[in-house]
Design a protein around this motif. Structure first.
Motif, PDB file in Angstrom:
ATOM      1  N   PHE A  80       0.809  -1.218   0.000  1.00  0.00           N
ATOM      2  CA  PHE A  80       0.000   0.000   0.000  1.00  0.00           C
ATOM      3  C   PHE A  80       0.849   1.277   0.000  1.00  0.00           C
ATOM      4  O   PHE A  80       0.529   2.245  -0.692  1.00  0.00           O
ATOM      5  N   ALA A  81       1.948   1.270   0.758  1.00  0.00           N
ATOM      6  CA  ALA A  81       2.794   2.474   0.837  1.00  0.00           C
ATOM      7  C   ALA A  81       3.368   2.813  -0.538  1.00  0.00           C
ATOM      8  O   ALA A  81       3.511   3.986  -0.891  1.00  0.00           O
ATOM      9  N   ARG A  82       3.674   1.775  -1.326  1.00  0.00           N
ATOM     10  CA  ARG A  82       4.233   2.019  -2.667  1.00  0.00           C
ATOM     11  C   ARG A  82       3.147   2.537  -3.615  1.00  0.00           C
ATOM     12  O   ARG A  82       3.403   3.370  -4.469  1.00  0.00           O
ATOM     13  N   TRP A  83       1.916   2.032  -3.463  1.00  0.00           N
ATOM     14  CA  TRP A  83       0.793   2.566  -4.244  1.00  0.00           C
ATOM     15  C   TRP A  83       0.624   4.067  -3.970  1.00  0.00           C
ATOM     16  O   TRP A  83       0.431   4.868  -4.874  1.00  0.00           O
ATOM     17  N   GLN A  84       0.744   4.426  -2.677  1.00  0.00           N
ATOM     18  CA  GLN A  84       0.583   5.838  -2.300  1.00  0.00           C
ATOM     19  C   GLN A  84       1.599   6.711  -3.020  1.00  0.00           C
ATOM     20  O   GLN A  84       1.243   7.758  -3.563  1.00  0.00           O
ATOM     21  N   VAL A  85       2.854   6.258  -3.025  1.00  0.00           N
ATOM     22  CA  VAL A  85       3.906   7.042  -3.677  1.00  0.00           C
ATOM     23  C   VAL A  85       3.579   7.192  -5.164  1.00  0.00           C
ATOM     24  O   VAL A  85       3.617   8.290  -5.724  1.00  0.00           O
ATOM     25  N   ARG A  86       3.219   6.070  -5.803  1.00  0.00           N
ATOM     26  CA  ARG A  86       2.941   6.120  -7.249  1.00  0.00           C
ATOM     27  C   ARG A  86       1.729   6.994  -7.550  1.00  0.00           C
ATOM     28  O   ARG A  86       1.732   7.788  -8.487  1.00  0.00           O
ATOM     29  N   ASN A  87       0.679   6.863  -6.742  1.00  0.00           N
ATOM     30  CA  ASN A  87      -0.554   7.592  -7.061  1.00  0.00           C
ATOM     31  C   ASN A  87      -0.415   9.096  -6.791  1.00  0.00           C
ATOM     32  O   ASN A  87      -1.010   9.905  -7.488  1.00  0.00           O
ATOM     33  N   ARG A  88       0.405   9.450  -5.800  1.00  0.00           N
ATOM     34  CA  ARG A  88       0.673  10.882  -5.558  1.00  0.00           C
ATOM     35  C   ARG A  88       1.398  11.482  -6.758  1.00  0.00           C
ATOM     36  O   ARG A  88       1.057  12.568  -7.220  1.00  0.00           O
ATOM     37  N   LEU A  89       2.413  10.760  -7.238  1.00  0.00           N
ATOM     38  CA  LEU A  89       3.162  11.269  -8.396  1.00  0.00           C
ATOM     39  C   LEU A  89       2.255  11.407  -9.602  1.00  0.00           C
ATOM     40  O   LEU A  89       2.298  12.387 -10.333  1.00  0.00           O
ATOM     41  N   ARG A  90       1.385  10.384  -9.791  1.00  0.00           N
ATOM     42  CA  ARG A  90       0.467  10.444 -10.941  1.00  0.00           C
ATOM     43  C   ARG A  90      -0.474  11.634 -10.828  1.00  0.00           C
ATOM     44  O   ARG A  90      -0.805  12.254 -11.831  1.00  0.00           O
ATOM     45  N   SER A  91      -0.900  11.964  -9.624  1.00  0.00           N
ATOM     46  CA  SER A  91      -1.862  13.062  -9.509  1.00  0.00           C
ATOM     47  C   SER A  91      -1.195  14.396  -9.856  1.00  0.00           C
ATOM     48  O   SER A  91      -1.801  15.239 -10.509  1.00  0.00           O
ATOM     49  N   THR A  92       0.055  14.568  -9.466  1.00  0.00           N
ATOM     50  CA  THR A  92       0.773  15.799  -9.845  1.00  0.00           C
ATOM     51  C   THR A  92       0.933  15.870 -11.359  1.00  0.00           C
ATOM     52  O   THR A  92       0.648  16.890 -11.990  1.00  0.00           O
ATOM     53  N   ARG A  93       1.372  14.752 -11.943  1.00  0.00           N
ATOM     54  CA  ARG A  93       1.561  14.737 -13.411  1.00  0.00           C
ATOM     55  C   ARG A  93       0.234  14.918 -14.129  1.00  0.00           C
ATOM     56  O   ARG A  93       0.158  15.523 -15.193  1.00  0.00           O
ATOM     57  N   MET A  94      -0.847  14.363 -13.565  1.00  0.00           N
ATOM     58  CA  MET A  94      -2.165  14.486 -14.196  1.00  0.00           C
ATOM     59  C   MET A  94      -2.599  15.954 -14.252  1.00  0.00           C
ATOM     60  O   MET A  94      -3.095  16.426 -15.272  1.00  0.00           O
ATOM     61  N   MET A  95      -2.379  16.685 -13.169  1.00  0.00           N
ATOM     62  CA  MET A  95      -2.786  18.102 -13.176  1.00  0.00           C
ATOM     63  C   MET A  95      -2.016  18.889 -14.234  1.00  0.00           C
ATOM     64  O   MET A  95      -2.581  19.734 -14.918  1.00  0.00           O
ATOM     65  N   GLU A  96      -0.728  18.563 -14.375  1.00  0.00           N
ATOM     66  CA  GLU A  96       0.077  19.259 -15.396  1.00  0.00           C
ATOM     67  C   GLU A  96      -0.441  18.908 -16.794  1.00  0.00           C
ATOM     68  O   GLU A  96      -0.605  19.775 -17.647  1.00  0.00           O
ATOM     69  N   ALA A  97      -0.732  17.612 -17.014  1.00  0.00           N
ATOM     70  CA  ALA A  97      -1.200  17.164 -18.339  1.00  0.00           C
ATOM     71  C   ALA A  97      -2.577  17.766 -18.660  1.00  0.00           C
ATOM     72  O   ALA A  97      -2.846  18.152 -19.802  1.00  0.00           O
ATOM     73  N   MET A  98      -3.433  17.881 -17.639  1.00  0.00           N
ATOM     74  CA  MET A  98      -4.766  18.449 -17.866  1.00  0.00           C
ATOM     75  C   MET A  98      -4.663  19.932 -18.219  1.00  0.00           C
ATOM     76  O   MET A  98      -5.356  20.425 -19.102  1.00  0.00           O
ATOM     77  N   ALA A  99      -3.759  20.633 -17.547  1.00  0.00           N
ATOM     78  CA  ALA A  99      -3.617  22.073 -17.807  1.00  0.00           C
ATOM     79  C   ALA A  99      -3.154  22.323 -19.239  1.00  0.00           C
ATOM     80  O   ALA A  99      -3.551  23.302 -19.865  1.00  0.00           O
ATOM     81  N   ARG A 100      -2.328  21.402 -19.782  1.00  0.00           N
ATOM     82  CA  ARG A 100      -1.848  21.632 -21.161  1.00  0.00           C
ATOM     83  C   ARG A 100      -2.641  20.811 -22.171  1.00  0.00           C
ATOM     84  O   ARG A 100      -2.286  20.739 -23.339  1.00  0.00           O
ATOM     85  N   ASP A 101      -3.731  20.191 -21.742  1.00  0.00           N
ATOM     86  CA  ASP A 101      -4.635  19.410 -22.591  1.00  0.00           C
ATOM     87  C   ASP A 101      -3.887  18.336 -23.390  1.00  0.00           C
ATOM     88  O   ASP A 101      -4.107  18.153 -24.581  1.00  0.00           O
ATOM     89  N   ASP A 102      -3.022  17.626 -22.677  1.00  0.00           N
ATOM     90  CA  ASP A 102      -2.196  16.592 -23.300  1.00  0.00           C
ATOM     91  C   ASP A 102      -2.932  15.253 -23.116  1.00  0.00           C
ATOM     92  O   ASP A 102      -2.732  14.540 -22.133  1.00  0.00           O
ATOM     93  N   PHE A 103      -3.789  14.921 -24.099  1.00  0.00           N
ATOM     94  CA  PHE A 103      -4.711  13.796 -23.916  1.00  0.00           C
ATOM     95  C   PHE A 103      -4.002  12.450 -23.771  1.00  0.00           C
ATOM     96  O   PHE A 103      -4.412  11.603 -22.979  1.00  0.00           O
TER      97      PHE A 103
END
Ligand code: DP6
Length: 306
Positions: free
Chosen positions: A187-210
């Protein structure tokens, strides 16, 4: 009084609580609220209590949870509630999110108009964590501190299709499976991965990188389902048919049709695509004989109707 709230589908999944009461998620999650797939709830002040969901009394288990939720606003349960879902209930189409968001807004409006926003979001999340995200329209971040924030995203360009593989209620509530996942060493490793994905997701959404948005959504989804698979005695949410459809979408994508898959606590498959591709994506999805629901992204979250 009548209130309405949209269902939301997570692109970055919420899977695990850092704290059970008040609910705090173990990682940030990011969702899109869907227009036309919602819960409409009528509340009437009363001397006693009644609750119906789609015209029927809820199961004893659901009723216990609802009563605990409603007591946050009215200790004596002085209310009659009639709640109606536009979509299938408890089959991984996020009806608990829209249901608790609508109910929370209705109760706040009726019993606690001065409740501040942070406390309102917290009470809503105590019903169902994902319900907090249905308070807003568009793209929404529910963060580890319990706050919700709009995410910069041109949501008018997108649609989501739901392939209804099943309308029947799920076997095991996501709440129990989620709690089991948090006890795993992984679970701790999932947390690390999912936190990173959420940061990258916000960046990708802001630049509309589908393509990045889609890849991160599929990764968060598969990672969540992989965590549930680490409990060897619980049946998986995804069925053979869900996986078959996912493969078919990936094959069509490899041939140039841009669309990406997600799935929640049930077998149904959700497909995110650009509205400009609607006339190619929807006929493709309809070749699979399952009902296909196509939704715009909602501009508005939970709101009072009348
Ligand atoms: C797979 O919000 O239903 O849909 O807080 O225990 O009520 P509780 O969980 P719930 O979980 C939703 C899980 C999910 C992923 C998501 O919507 O982020």
């Amino acid at each position: 009084m009548t209130v309405n709230a949209p269902v939301n589908i997570a692109l970055i999944k919420y899977w695990g609580k850092a704290q059970v009461h008040p609910v705090r998620p173990s990682t940030p999650s990011i969702s899109l609220s869907l227009k036309g797939l919602d819960t409409t709830t009528k509340l009437t002040p009363a001397d006693d209590f009644s609750f119906t969901l789609n015209g029927e009394p809820p199961s004893d288990e659901s009723l216990d949870r609802l009563v605990r939720f409603i007591r946050q606003y009215t200790k004596d349960l002085n209310v009659h509630v009639e709640s109606v879902n536009a979509g299938p209930t408890a089959a991984g189409v996020a009806s608990s999110a829209s249901g608790y968001a609508a109910l929370s807004l209705g109760l706040k409006t009726m019993f606690d108009t001065h409740l501040d926003w942070a406390a309102f979001v917290e009470k809503t999340a105590n019903g169902s964590g994902s319900a907090a995200r249905s308070l807003l329209g568009g793209a929404v971040l529910w963060d580890e501190d319990g706050t919700i924030t709009p995410v910069e995203f041109n949501h008018a360009n997108y649609q989501m299709a739901i392939l209804l593989l099943s309308r029947s209620p799920k076997q095991m509530s996501s709440r129990e499976k989620m709690a089991a996942s948090t006890k795993l060493p992984e679970f701790a490793r999932w947390q690390v991965r999912n936190r990173l994905r959420s940061t990258r997701m916000m960046e990708a959404m802001a630049r509309d990188d589908f393509s990045t948005i889609g890849a991160l959504m599929e990764a968060s989804t598969l990672d969540m389902h992989a965590l549930t698979a680490l409990d060897p005695f619980s049946p998986p949410y995804l069925t053979k048919e869900s996986i078959h459809l996912w493969h078919a979408v990936r094959e069509a994508r490899a041939k140039g049709l841009a669309m990406y898959v997600t799935a929640d606590a049930g077998p149904n498959i959700k497909v995110l695509f650009k509205k400009a591709d609607h006339d190619r994506v929807v006929p493709f999805l309809k070749t699979f004989t399952h009902p296909v629901l196509v939704h715009d992204i909602a501009d508005e979250g939970a709101h009072v109707c009348a």
